[in-house]
Design a protein around this motif. Structure first.
Motif, short mmCIF file in Angstrom:
data_model
loop_
_atom_site.label_atom_id
_atom_site.label_comp_id
_atom_site.label_asym_id
_atom_site.label_seq_id
_atom_site.Cartn_x
_atom_site.Cartn_y
_atom_site.Cartn_z
N ALA A 79 0.84 -1.20 0.00
CA ALA A 79 0.00 0.00 0.00
C ALA A 79 0.88 1.26 0.00
N LEU A 80 1.97 1.19 0.74
CA LEU A 80 2.88 2.35 0.78
C LEU A 80 3.47 2.62 -0.61
N ALA A 81 3.83 1.53 -1.29
CA ALA A 81 4.39 1.67 -2.63
C ALA A 81 3.35 2.26 -3.58
N ARG A 82 2.12 1.73 -3.50
CA ARG A 82 1.04 2.27 -4.34
C ARG A 82 0.85 3.76 -4.09
N ASP A 83 0.82 4.13 -2.80
CA ASP A 83 0.58 5.54 -2.45
C ASP A 83 1.69 6.44 -3.00
#
Ligand SMILES: Cc1cc2nc3c(=O)[nH]c(=O)nc-3n(C[C@H](O)[C@H](O)[C@H](O)COP(=O)(O)OP(=O)(O)OC[C@H]3O[C@@H](n4cnc5c(N)ncnc54)[C@H](O)[C@@H]3O)c2cc1C
Length: 408
Positions: free
Chosen positions: A379-383
């Protein structure tokens, strides 16, 4: 939106039974197909199971691709009166509460795609289509007509319908199944696998906009959390507010409007940012429906039978394209029927024209299911990716979808 059982039509009732086309379902795709067929001079009878078409449902997104079809039917002005053109899609993280991206819509999308991106109550859209259909002499609308079965021969189709007055049999040239995600045409008549429950449920509510903070009144909001997301936008010319919360849930009934427990819903969003929870706390009552989808690659046609909209390719609502695809299908099936004498050939041409595109959207919705609900480092990478992309590029990724226009 109640109506007499039958809106008689000059042409459709007197048309040679061999030429008569049937559409099962006066939903979004069925009514669009009927209007497009009538514009091509074809007589059509629309059979609708419901006795009256009450404005049920909540919000739908009408992206420019669908608006090009509806504009061609002369409905744009009326739709704009009921709808809102959101200025942007604001994407937020449910973990941090911070903005991740802002995809420009409003005037920007209209200039880019040549038609507006609207959000509208399903009831207003159906009512607008219905009013146009009732005014059209080539369309016969039969409410309270439940399609139960159908057979075909080399010369035509015979339909079994059930009404409040008993059983009836109708004969004509072809049947278009526009009877939605739990399609009888698909399951019983064409013997195809039905849509499968996805394990997710959508809770929805429509409330007056007065209690909603100003910052949410002109945009579409999309909150991304692990295993759940929330979408909201203004409706009804900006007087109402639509909220949909999508969660994992092992509940599955074939209904669009099951009552849902507010406390259960709020419990699921404990720990979410206060700004999102404040919105979820506004509605006193919620309804829910189970999300179903189909696999790509299955035929939508069988001789004189064809499917459109959800009956052909029910998809998760995560690309917000269910209504738009049924509208595109409606225009395409009508154009192909107008071009070919033989409905069997017309249905082949329709499927060839439509299937790749609709299934690309279906796959996009599935991919959004994964991407929206990521947790942890993914999720952090997506964000991080979302934050880094310029707004213009975020919108440009959808040019293939929103930039579509009905072929001449
Ligand atoms: C009552 C209702 C409420 C909805 N609410 C929402 C919502 O809030 N949000 C959302 O995203 N989508 C909603 N949808 C679904 C949405 O309209 C569709 O996903 C999308 O617009 C594609 O439309 P469609 O024309 O393929 O099918 P639909 O718009 O679902 O229309 C199918 C029609 O076929 C009729 N029908 C079914 N079986 C038969 C039969 N045997 N004989 C005759 N008629 C039959 C149904 O009554 C319905 O009118 C709702 C659909 C319905 C029917």
């Amino acid at each position: 939106m109640s109506a007499p059982e039958t809106s008689p039509s000059r042409h459709a009732d007197t048309a040679d039974p061999h030429d008569r086309l049937f559409i099962a379902g006066a939903g979004i795709g069925g009514l669009t197909a009927a209007l497009c067929l009538a514009r091509e001079g074809r007589a059509v009878t629309v059979l609708e199971r419901a006795e009256s078409l009450a404005p049920v449902g909540s919000g739908l997104q009408l992206s420019p691709n669908a608006m090009h079809v509806l504009r061609g039917l002369g409905l744009e002005e009326e739709l704009r009166r009921h709808a809102v053109a959101p200025e942007a899609i604001r994407i937020l993280s449910a973990r941090s509460g911070k903005d991740l991206a802002r995809i420009p819509l409003g005037a920007h999308a209209e200039a880019r795609y040549g038609a507006p991106y609207l959000v509208i109550h399903r009831g207003n859209l159906q009512e607008t289509l219905l009013r146009a259909a009732r005014a059209c002499p080539d369309i016969t609308l039969r409410l309270g007509a439940d399609l139960r079965d159908a057979r075909q021969s080399p010369d035509g189709v015979t339909l079994d319908i059930e009404t409040a007055h008993g059983k009836d049999h109708l004969s004509g040239a072809a049947l278009i199944g526009a009877d939605g995600v739990w399609s009888v045409t698909r399951r019983r008549i064409m013997g195809l696998r039905q849509a499968v429950f996805s394990g997710r449920t959508a809770y929805r509510a429509v409330i007056p906009i007065d209690t909603i903070p100003e910052e949410w009144r002109k945009v579409t909001g999309l909150w991304l959390g692990a295993d759940a997301h929330v979408v909201h936008y203004p409706l009804s010319g900006g007087r109402q507010f639509n909220i949909v919360a999508l969660v994992k849930e092992d509940w599955h009934e074939e209904t669009w409007s099951a009552p849902a427990a507010r406390a259960d819903l709020l419990a699921r969003f404990e720990g979410w940012p206060a700004a999102c929870r404040t919105l979820l706390e506004q509605p006193e009552s919620w309804l829910k429906w189970a999300l179903c989808g189909m696999d790509p690659g299955m035929s939508w046609i069988n001789g004189r039978f064809a499917l459109l909209g959800d009956a052909a390719h029910a998809m998760l609502p995560f690309a917000a394209q269910g209504a738009a695809m049924s509208i595109e299908d409606g225009a395409a099936i009508a154009r192909n029927l107008a071009r070919a004498e033989d409905p069997v050939k017309a249905f082949h041409a329709y499927q060839s024209e439509r299937q790749d595109r609709a299934e690309r959207v279906l796959r996009l919705a599935r991919s959004n299911d994964r991407v929206y609900h990521l947790g942890g480092p993914l999720a952090l990478a997506r964000d991080a990716v979302m934050r880094s992309l310029p707004p213009e590029r975020l919108l440009a990724r959808f040019d293939w979808l929103y930039g579509w226009r009905p072929p001449e």
